[in-house]
Design an enzyme around this catalytic site. Sequence first.
Site, short mmCIF file in Angstrom:
data_model
loop_
_atom_site.label_atom_id
_atom_site.label_comp_id
_atom_site.label_asym_id
_atom_site.label_seq_id
_atom_site.Cartn_x
_atom_site.Cartn_y
_atom_site.Cartn_z
NE ARG A 237 39.03 34.16 45.09
CZ ARG A 237 39.59 33.68 43.98
NH1 ARG A 237 40.49 34.39 43.32
NH2 ARG A 237 39.24 32.50 43.51
N GLY B 164 48.79 23.59 57.55
CA GLY B 164 48.53 23.81 56.13
C GLY B 164 49.80 24.21 55.42
CB ALA B 165 52.24 22.65 53.62
CD GLN C 271 34.67 34.06 43.09
OE1 GLN C 271 35.75 33.51 43.02
NE2 GLN C 271 34.52 35.36 43.05
CG HIS D 144 35.05 30.40 38.22
ND1 HIS D 144 34.90 30.38 36.85
CD2 HIS D 144 36.27 30.94 38.45
CE1 HIS D 144 35.99 30.88 36.29
NE2 HIS D 144 36.84 31.23 37.25
CG PHE E 167 42.12 37.43 35.82
CD1 PHE E 167 42.91 36.90 34.83
CD2 PHE E 167 41.62 36.57 36.79
CE1 PHE E 167 43.23 35.54 34.79
CE2 PHE E 167 41.93 35.22 36.78
CZ PHE E 167 42.72 34.69 35.77
CG LEU F 187 38.29 27.04 37.04
CD1 LEU F 187 37.09 27.78 37.59
CD2 LEU F 187 39.57 27.60 37.64
CG HIS G 116 36.15 29.06 42.05
ND1 HIS G 116 36.98 28.07 41.60
CD2 HIS G 116 36.89 30.21 42.02
CE1 HIS G 116 38.17 28.59 41.29
NE2 HIS G 116 38.13 29.88 41.56
NE ARG H 166 36.75 34.58 39.09
CZ ARG H 166 37.79 33.93 39.59
NH1 ARG H 166 37.72 33.45 40.83
NH2 ARG H 166 38.86 33.74 38.89
CB SER I 166 42.51 33.73 45.87
OG SER I 166 42.81 32.78 46.86
CD GLU J 137 38.01 36.00 36.02
OE1 GLU J 137 37.26 35.41 36.82
OE2 GLU J 137 38.45 37.14 36.22
#
Length: 562
Positions: A375, A10-11, A229, A231, A113, A241, A340, A275, A380, A244
């Site tokens: 969350r 994973g990058a 979650q 959203h 937020f 999306l 989400h 959320r 994140s 937020e």
Amino acid sequence: MPAHDVLIIGAGLAGQRAALAAAEAGATVAIMSKVHPVRSHSNAAAGGINAALNPDDSWESHAFDTVKGSDYLGDQDAIEIMCREAPGEVLWLEHRGVTFHRNLEGKLGTRAFGGASAARTYYVADITGQALLHVLYEQLMKFHERIDRYEEWFVTALVQDDDGNCCGAVARDIRDGTMELFAAKSTIQASGGAGQCFKPTTNALICTGDGIAQSFRIGAPLMDMEMIQYHPTTLAGNGILITEGARGEGAHLYNAQGERFMEKYAPNKMELASRDVVSRSEQTEINEGRGFPDGTVALDITKVPRKRTLEALREIVNIGRDFAGVDITREPIRIRPGCHYIMGGVKTDVWGETDIPGLYAAGEVACVSVHGGNRLGANSLLDTLIFGRRSGEHAARRAAGMTMPAASEAALADERRMVAEIMGRSGGGRRISEIKDELGTMMNEKCAVFRTHEGLSEAHATIRRLKEEASVAAIDDRGTVFNQDVLGAIELGYMLDVAECIVVGAIERRESRGAQFRLDFPERNDGEWLKHINLSVNGGGAPKISYSPVTMTQWEPQERTY
Ligand SMILES: Cc1cc2nc3c(=O)[nH]c(=O)nc-3n(C[C@H](O)[C@H](O)[C@H](O)COP(=O)(O)OP(=O)(O)OC[C@H]3O[C@@H](n4cnc5c(N)ncnc54)[C@H](O)[C@@H]3O)c2cc1C
């Protein structure tokens, strides 16, 4: 056989941050991604990253907000680490070249937020993830002598030695179909989330839970999987999306009767409650007939001065125009809660170590658990960077003290057979895309904002049937060059494993906490359920359930109001 001290699958932000930390610690690194690194899903992150960096803010306040946001399911030791290290990480990013927004005084500017008691979200307009990802990718170049990049390589399975240690992975070069065994002293899963188990979702097509399923399949326990979650602000139909950041800048929510309904549900925080609370409030309005006929409520961004919207929210100006035909600077846009983020994932400690020696996990694939039941927005990106870095450092330290393990070629032969079996299927079964659609639509119906035992049990039965159907689903492309068909079939297997874990966890948790709201158990029940649910592989049967305690340091559970 390629061999490295540290192999990173994973990058995105977690993987790239881990790679830099491991290389800085002196390790040789391979970083692998099924898409070009800067197309990783972190690219989509819009609103920003949290840190208590202002002198009048404190890491303790950030940590308490996170604990409360998690509905007390987050592990407080991990949350403390994340919040304490956050300011240093944001400054590190800035010094590497991230052009964070600055206010009129020239200081780093913040936006508010949800669920936060201070404006502590740092941002680059509404393209924060993209800005971070590109800067980290530049830094990877600097370490090109120690970091080998395998771009557009697809990992199909993790590999273990005879003692059960993870000693690398098998991957397929997407460009020509070659399969290789990669040996590694430490392997870090940084392969992101699993939003594609739901339809619609805000997540990209690549978010198919590969790393969660691969780790689960070799015996690593998963934790908090029931916590998905929704959203509060996604477009109906396509799930795109609306960040937020819009509510952070001052946008309001209204029902179809023109009422600013959050007054009823969260009179203090209003639209900036956490959320889970905002999504439940919206869904209640919609279910009780106060939404619009298309199952939405309205987000009014015209409350934000137009100049500010055009400067700080320019991506969602484009999204509103292109995907909903709405000029958000002049009229409200219809939104609803949508899938989400997955709070659960591969269970790790605060250094990213899983229960399988040699295997680490960081970012959305992992569950440390800093998000618990819910969350907070902008936590994140922080999680990916803090625990990506810590995993990279620890994985490098582990590698420094050992010789290269013996990764068996048998694992490579198994994976080649698996691909050949998919390629060799005769037609007749259902299409992969049809099964995936049924899975996603069903999950969005039965495992969304409000859940019941009955609905979740139906979901589980459907997943078991879909697993049978997926095992014989035929593909059309039998070639070797960019064969997305065969990868789609493998990804479907991962999604079905992940979906089953989500549903089994949701059936097991007989209470309402964070993102899990059970209509048949509507109260939070700390006496019985202030604990993590862990799921482990159980042959081909439903996952095995066990529990682990929530780590508390300084915050006792309280009633949660906003
Ligand atoms: C639209 C949107 C907006 C968001 N905005 C914010 C925000 O403003 N602030 C915030 O804090 N969070 C935000 N989030 C959440 C956050 O962006 C993600 O949780 C985070 O970026 C995940 O990063 P990651 O590094 O764990 O995974 P990703 O960025 O998803 O990277 C996963 C990597 O794994 C690779 N990979 C996966 N499977 C394989 C395989 N089988 N073989 C090889 N490689 C593989 C992929 O190619 C990719 O490189 C947002 C999420 C969405 C969907």
